[in-house]
Scaffold this motif. Structure first.
Motif, short mmCIF file in Angstrom:
data_model
loop_
_atom_site.label_atom_id
_atom_site.label_comp_id
_atom_site.label_asym_id
_atom_site.label_seq_id
_atom_site.Cartn_x
_atom_site.Cartn_y
_atom_site.Cartn_z
N ASN A 74 0.82 -1.21 0.00
CA ASN A 74 0.00 0.00 0.00
C ASN A 74 0.86 1.26 0.00
OD1 ASN A 74 -2.31 -1.53 -0.04
ND2 ASN A 74 -2.90 -1.11 2.06
N ASP A 75 1.96 1.24 0.74
CA ASP A 75 2.87 2.39 0.75
C ASP A 75 3.44 2.64 -0.64
OD1 ASP A 75 2.44 2.85 3.43
OD2 ASP A 75 4.32 1.89 4.09
N ARG A 76 3.84 1.57 -1.31
CA ARG A 76 4.36 1.72 -2.67
C ARG A 76 3.29 2.25 -3.62
NH1 ARG A 76 6.72 -3.21 -1.33
NH2 ARG A 76 5.28 -4.35 -2.66
N LEU A 77 2.07 1.73 -3.49
CA LEU A 77 0.97 2.20 -4.33
C LEU A 77 0.69 3.69 -4.09
CD1 LEU A 77 -1.62 -0.73 -4.13
CD2 LEU A 77 -0.50 0.12 -6.20
N MET A 78 0.65 4.09 -2.83
CA MET A 78 0.36 5.49 -2.52
C MET A 78 1.45 6.42 -3.07
SD MET A 78 -1.48 5.47 1.23
CE MET A 78 -0.02 5.02 2.11
N MET A 79 2.70 5.99 -3.00
CA MET A 79 3.78 6.81 -3.56
C MET A 79 3.64 6.92 -5.08
SD MET A 79 5.17 7.88 -0.92
CE MET A 79 6.59 8.74 -1.49
N GLN A 80 3.22 5.84 -5.74
CA GLN A 80 3.02 5.90 -7.18
C GLN A 80 1.82 6.78 -7.55
OE1 GLN A 80 5.05 4.90 -9.60
NE2 GLN A 80 6.41 4.35 -7.91
N TYR A 81 0.74 6.69 -6.77
CA TYR A 81 -0.42 7.56 -7.00
C TYR A 81 0.00 9.02 -6.86
CZ TYR A 81 -3.25 3.30 -6.42
OH TYR A 81 -3.79 2.05 -6.54
N ASP A 82 0.77 9.32 -5.82
CA ASP A 82 1.22 10.69 -5.62
C ASP A 82 2.14 11.13 -6.76
OD1 ASP A 82 1.36 13.07 -3.79
OD2 ASP A 82 3.51 12.56 -3.91
N ARG A 83 3.01 10.24 -7.22
CA ARG A 83 3.90 10.56 -8.34
C ARG A 83 3.10 10.88 -9.60
NH1 ARG A 83 6.86 8.32 -12.51
NH2 ARG A 83 5.87 6.30 -12.40
#
Length: 188
Positions: A74-83
């Motif tokens: 989930n942390d990786r997904l959220m960072m990608q969404y923010d990117r």
């Protein structure tokens, strides 16, 4: 109690409270008999009270490794969404959005002020809802979904996905089950 009058008043108050609860129970029971399946549903909820209280007090048994993997993903997904949001808004747009905050800018999707600045000031989308407390535009889940239906903007979709993933991660914090000596028994 300071006096017998204080005690009498407190007991009278509690008695009224108990009697009122009895009347409410009678009304709920009479109402539930009129709707098929409602009595069984109420009984199922009542039967769940004890296990939920037990889990609240003693904790639950879970596999920490599984939870850690989900949180990491989930942390990786959220960072990608923010990117993706930052790429879609652009460097100049992000600088303007960050000006909406007084302190250090955080992640766009998690900040209502930054979202309001982008959607209502920069994109000039109409304000669909305002906070009762502050009067500022509010962009909760339902409002963002309504905004997404009206405007084909991928930033809205990424913001919704970010917030959904963030909420899932937040819901994964459990009170671990402990034995009588207080040792964690979180492994299944």
């Amino acid at each position: 109690y300071r006096s017998s009058t204080d005690m009498h008043n407190k007991l009278a108050y509690c008695g009224k409270d108990v009697y009122t609860m009895y009347l409410i129970h009678q009304a709920i029971t009479a109402y539930a008999k009129r709707i098929p399946g409602l009595e069984a549903s109420i009984q199922c909820a009542m039967d769940s009270i004890r296990p939920y209280l037990t889990c609240t007090v003693q904790g639950i048994r879970y596999d920490e490794d599984v939870i850690d993997r989900i949180v990491d993903e989930n942390d990786r997904l959220m960072m990608q969404y923010d990117r993706c949001i930052r790429i879609l808004i652009g460097k100049d747009g992000m600088e303007q959005v960050h000006k909406a905050l007084k302190g250090k800018p955080g992640l766009f999707a998690g900040s209502s002020k930054q979202c309001a600045e982008y959607f209502h000031e920069m994109m000039e989308y109409p304000v669909l809802f305002r906070s009762d407390k502050t009067g500022e535009p509010a962009l909760g889940k339902k409002i963002l979904y309504r905004l997404q239906l009206k405007h084909n903007n991928p930033v809205i979709a990424f913001t919704n996905m970010y917030r959904k993933t963030s909420k899932e991660t937040g819901a994964l914090s459990f009170n671990p089950w402990r034995d009588d000596e207080g040792h964690r028994l979180s492994r299944i």
